[in-house]
Every structure is written in structure tokens, then in C-alpha cells.
Design an enzyme around this catalytic site. Structure first.
Site, PDB file in Angstrom:
ATOM      1  N   VAL A  35       1.036   4.270  -3.357  1.00 15.09           N
ATOM      2  CA  VAL A  35       0.506   5.624  -3.191  1.00 15.09           C
ATOM      3  C   VAL A  35       1.683   6.553  -2.873  1.00 15.09           C
ATOM      4  CG1 VAL A  35      -1.120   7.108  -1.963  1.00 15.09           C
ATOM      5  CG2 VAL A  35      -1.641   4.678  -2.289  1.00 15.09           C
ATOM      6  N   ASP A  39       4.068 -20.192   0.070  1.00 13.43           N
ATOM      7  CA  ASP A  39       4.570 -21.024  -1.023  1.00 13.43           C
ATOM      8  C   ASP A  39       3.795 -20.727  -2.302  1.00 13.43           C
ATOM      9  OD1 ASP A  39       2.108 -22.276  -0.763  1.00 13.43           O
ATOM     10  OD2 ASP A  39       2.906 -24.042   0.255  1.00 13.43           O
ATOM     11  N   HIS A  53       0.830  -1.204   0.000  1.00 17.16           N
ATOM     12  CA  HIS A  53       0.000   0.000   0.000  1.00 17.16           C
ATOM     13  C   HIS A  53       0.864   1.253   0.000  1.00 17.16           C
ATOM     14  CE1 HIS A  53      -4.384  -1.095   0.955  1.00 17.16           C
ATOM     15  NE2 HIS A  53      -3.788  -2.222   0.623  1.00 17.16           N
ATOM     16  N   ASP A  54       1.925   1.230   0.778  1.00 18.47           N
ATOM     17  CA  ASP A  54       2.805   2.390   0.842  1.00 18.47           C
ATOM     18  C   ASP A  54       3.388   2.696  -0.535  1.00 18.47           C
ATOM     19  OD1 ASP A  54       4.314   4.483   2.077  1.00 18.47           O
ATOM     20  OD2 ASP A  54       6.073   3.180   2.036  1.00 18.47           O
ATOM     21  N   SER A  60       4.613   7.138   3.563  1.00 17.47           N
ATOM     22  CA  SER A  60       3.487   8.057   3.754  1.00 17.47           C
ATOM     23  C   SER A  60       2.259   7.355   4.321  1.00 17.47           C
ATOM     24  CB  SER A  60       3.135   8.769   2.444  1.00 17.47           C
ATOM     25  OG  SER A  60       2.908   7.843   1.401  1.00 17.47           O
ATOM     26  N   THR A 104      -1.130 -15.901  -0.864  1.00 20.36           N
ATOM     27  CA  THR A 104      -0.997 -17.242  -0.307  1.00 20.36           C
ATOM     28  C   THR A 104      -1.092 -17.242   1.217  1.00 20.36           C
ATOM     29  OG1 THR A 104       0.333 -19.270  -0.334  1.00 20.36           O
ATOM     30  CG2 THR A 104       1.551 -17.218  -0.141  1.00 20.36           C
ATOM     31  N   PRO A 136      -4.686  -1.054  -6.815  1.00 21.18           N
ATOM     32  CA  PRO A 136      -5.264  -2.129  -7.612  1.00 21.18           C
ATOM     33  C   PRO A 136      -6.447  -2.732  -6.856  1.00 21.18           C
ATOM     34  CG  PRO A 136      -2.879  -2.282  -7.626  1.00 21.18           C
ATOM     35  CD  PRO A 136      -3.232  -1.242  -6.610  1.00 21.18           C
ATOM     36  N   GLY A 179       4.584   6.327  -3.870  1.00 18.95           N
ATOM     37  CA  GLY A 179       5.846   5.601  -3.841  1.00 18.95           C
ATOM     38  C   GLY A 179       6.208   5.104  -2.463  1.00 18.95           C
ATOM     39  N   ASP A 182      -5.928 -18.656   0.461  1.00 17.70           N
ATOM     40  CA  ASP A 182      -5.307 -19.890  -0.020  1.00 17.70           C
ATOM     41  C   ASP A 182      -5.823 -20.989   0.904  1.00 17.70           C
ATOM     42  OD1 ASP A 182      -3.736 -21.932  -0.956  1.00 17.70           O
ATOM     43  OD2 ASP A 182      -1.827 -20.875  -0.738  1.00 17.70           O
TER      44      ASP A 182
END
Length: 340
Positions: free
Chosen positions: A84, A262, A80-81, A90, A204, A173, A86, A254
């Protein structure tokens, strides 16, 4: 150069990052201009805070050993960092007006801030004003995966902390996205389709909730139907776990394997059991589907190496170096001479 190894379970053979893989990593870093244009270095703190990585690993181990689910949370926090503004730390900033990144809807379920804060506090006692929160988060994500016997990777260091964190800028995303949108999201950050499918496998060890799949299994097109890209028997299983009015119960991404880092995620997706639309969407693109098929056929023979490489790639997204940004004293707030 430090060589990081995968921590073995009892009786399990210790696995190390091979010299070949390290050479590939070095070549990659040179291509990215690590030592020149971006000023990141595997030994960035060697002189000013030589115990930095050991301190972060010790703190991370303490937390994850008591609560293994933090591994997934910390990996997600780093992701997440980086997506947003880069990889600038933040996402760690707090706002009295509740308008920082961590206050955005997709960020409300983020966890693990206390691990980063604890590591930063320990570093400030040892070498104040030296190690950035952005670097701490990058290290914590790596060490959290190692703590549950996942792969390790070398983390180039030297990022600086951003001073801006805006709720309105959080665009990540989506778990509901199709493959075209996902590929564009990653491309916008300088990441490839391979990075997309490889980093998706972080699921996973992921745990979600019934609320995020309610529409997918009960009313996908508004006609009381389910998403036909899912295996019908899996939909029935999900419906047994998630009743129509249940939006809070936890669901493993998973199934039956969530405690192990894995390549089994690819088996799950190939069997049309991807929990999110974004998981299933990986089968809709020739490149990402080919990667999944290869990992399934080879029992994930290259997955650890690929995941390590993609995590390095992620760690370079829109970083601040040199005189940009600052080195925060506390990860949740900018320094007093700064303004958000």
C-alpha cells in the site's frame, strides 16, 4: 558489505549466505539501479549511524525471543506496508479519525508495531533524525525471521517515510483470490509470479483464524459444501477444530510446523492442504505449480536463497528516496511540519 548468517539452533550447523549468492544480489541491485536511480545502499547509514543495524537487531531479538509468533507478525507488517503506497512506513501511521491504513479491515489483525517503535526510539537516542521508519520496518522483518532460525538477507537502505496513510487505499492480495488476481496484484507492484509463490511461503510460520476459512469448509458455493480443491480429510480435520459458529479460534497455516521457517509450506500446498484459497490457487498456474513441485522434490533446496531474493525485491516496491517524504521522529505520526 555485511554478510548475514542464519542463526543456528543449539547443535545445528551454522549456515551462511554464500559468496555466490551475495554476488547474485549485487548484480540484482545493479540491475535495479540501487546505487544510482533509487539511492539505496547496503552501507547507507555507515557514516551517520553505523550501529543502526545492530541496534535494530538487538531490539528485535529481545521481543521475538520472548514471543516467537511476532516473527510472522512483523513479516506480514512489512508486506502490508509495501503493498500500500510502497515500502514507506505508511502502515505505521496512526490517525485520530481512524482512517489510516492500519484502520482498514485487512489491517486490524496486524501486530508488532511495538517492536518497530522500540527500535526507532533506540535509534533516535543514538542518532536522531537519521534512520527512517520504513528502513526500520524492513530491518525488523529480516531480523525477526533470523531470530527464529530462518534465512537472512542483505537489506539495502535509504528509504524515506511517507506522509500519507489512507484506509481507503488499502487493497491487498486477498486470501480468497484466485491465481489470476494474485498474479495481477504482484505484477502491479513490479513483482513476478516467482515472487508470488516464494513470498506465499511466509505462511509457513503463519497463524490464521476459523473465521477466514468458515465459508470455505462449510458453505463454499452457498449449498452447504466445501471447496473441493481441498483434501477432504483436511476439511474434516478443520471442521473438528472450527465449529460452524466459531470465528475466532486460531489455525496454523503450516500444521504442526508453524514454529519452523522452512519449505514445508510447499509440501502442505502440494497435498491440497493450503488453508486459504490463495494458497491452493498456486497449483492452478503452470509456473507457480512447477516451483512448488521443484521444492517438494528437492526438499526446498533453493527456498532460502529464493526467499531472500524475493524479500529484497519486495523491499524496492514504490520506495521514496532523495528529497521525497521525510525521516519521521516517531513512526506513528508525521513530523509536525508535515500534514497527512
Amino acid at each position: 558489505m555485511d554478510v548475514f548468517i542464519k542463526r543456528p539452533k543449539k547443535g545445528e550447523r551454522e549456515r551462511v549466505m554464500t559468496i555466490k549468492n551475495l554476488l547474485v544480489l549485487v548484480v540484482l541491485m545493479r540491475v535495479l539501479g540501487v546505487s544510482v536511480s533509487q539511492n539505496l545502499d547496503l552501507n547507507f547509514y555507515k557514516n551517520r549511524c553505523p550501529d543502526a543495524e545492530a541496534i535494530v537487531r538487538r531490539i528485535t531479538d529481545q521481543y521475538v525471543s520472548h514471543q516467537p509468533s511476532l516473527a510472522a507478525a512483523l513479516l506480514r507488517l512489512h508486506f502490508h506496508d509495501c503493498f500500500v503506497r510502497g515500502c514507506d512506513g505508511s502502515v505505521l501511521l496512526k490517525s485520530p479519525n481512524k482512517d489510516a491504513e492500519r484502520d482498514a479491515l485487512p489491517s486490524l489483525s496486524l501486530r508488532g508495531y511495538q517492536v518497530v517503535d522500540a527500535a526507532k526510539t533506540a535509534l533516535e537516542k543514538k542518532c536522531p533524525g537519521v534512520v527512517s521508519c520504513a528502513d526500520v520496518l524492513a530491518l525488523v522483518a529480516r531480523d525477526a525471521v533470523l531470530a527464529i532460525n530462518g534465512p537472512g538477507w542483505a537489506v539495502p537502505l535509504g528509504r524515506r517515510d511517507g506522509r500519507i496513510s489512507r484506509k481507503s487505499e488499502v487493497s491487498l492480495p486477498s486470501p480468497f483470490a484466485g491465481i489470476a488476481a494474485l498474479k495481477q496484484n504482484f505484477s502491479d507492484k513490479g513483482l513476478t509470479s516467482k515472487d508470488l509463490v516464494v513470498l506465499s511461503a511466509g505462511h509457513t510460520i503463519g497463524i490464521s483464524n476459523c473465521g477466514l476459512i468458515n465459508r470455505r469448509i462449510y458453505n463454499f458455493t452457498g449449498k452447504g459444501d466445501f471447496d473441493t480443491s481441498m483434501k477432504p480429510s483436511y476439511v474434516r480435520e478443520l471442521k473438528r477444530r472450527c465449529k460452524p459458529t466459531d470465528f475466532t479460534s486460531s489455525i496454523e497455516m503450516d500444521p504442526g510446523n508453524v514454529k519452523t521457517f522452512d519449505s514445508n509450506y510447499f509440501n502442505v500446498v502440494a497435498q491440497r492442504k493450503g488453508l486459504f484459497s490463495s494458497d491452493s490457487a498456486l497449483l492452478d498456474d503452470p509456473e507457480t505449480k512447477s516451483y512448488i513441485d521443484t521444492q517438494v522434490a528437492s526438499a526446498g533446496s533453493s527456498f532460502n536463497e529464493d526467499f531472500s531474493e524475493s524479500m529484497v525485491n519486495l523491499g524496492f516496491v514504490e520506495i521514496l528516496t532523495g528529497n521525497k517524504g521525510e525521516i519521521r521522529k516517531r513512526c506513528s505520526s508525521v513530523n509536525k511540519d508535515s500534514s497527512v
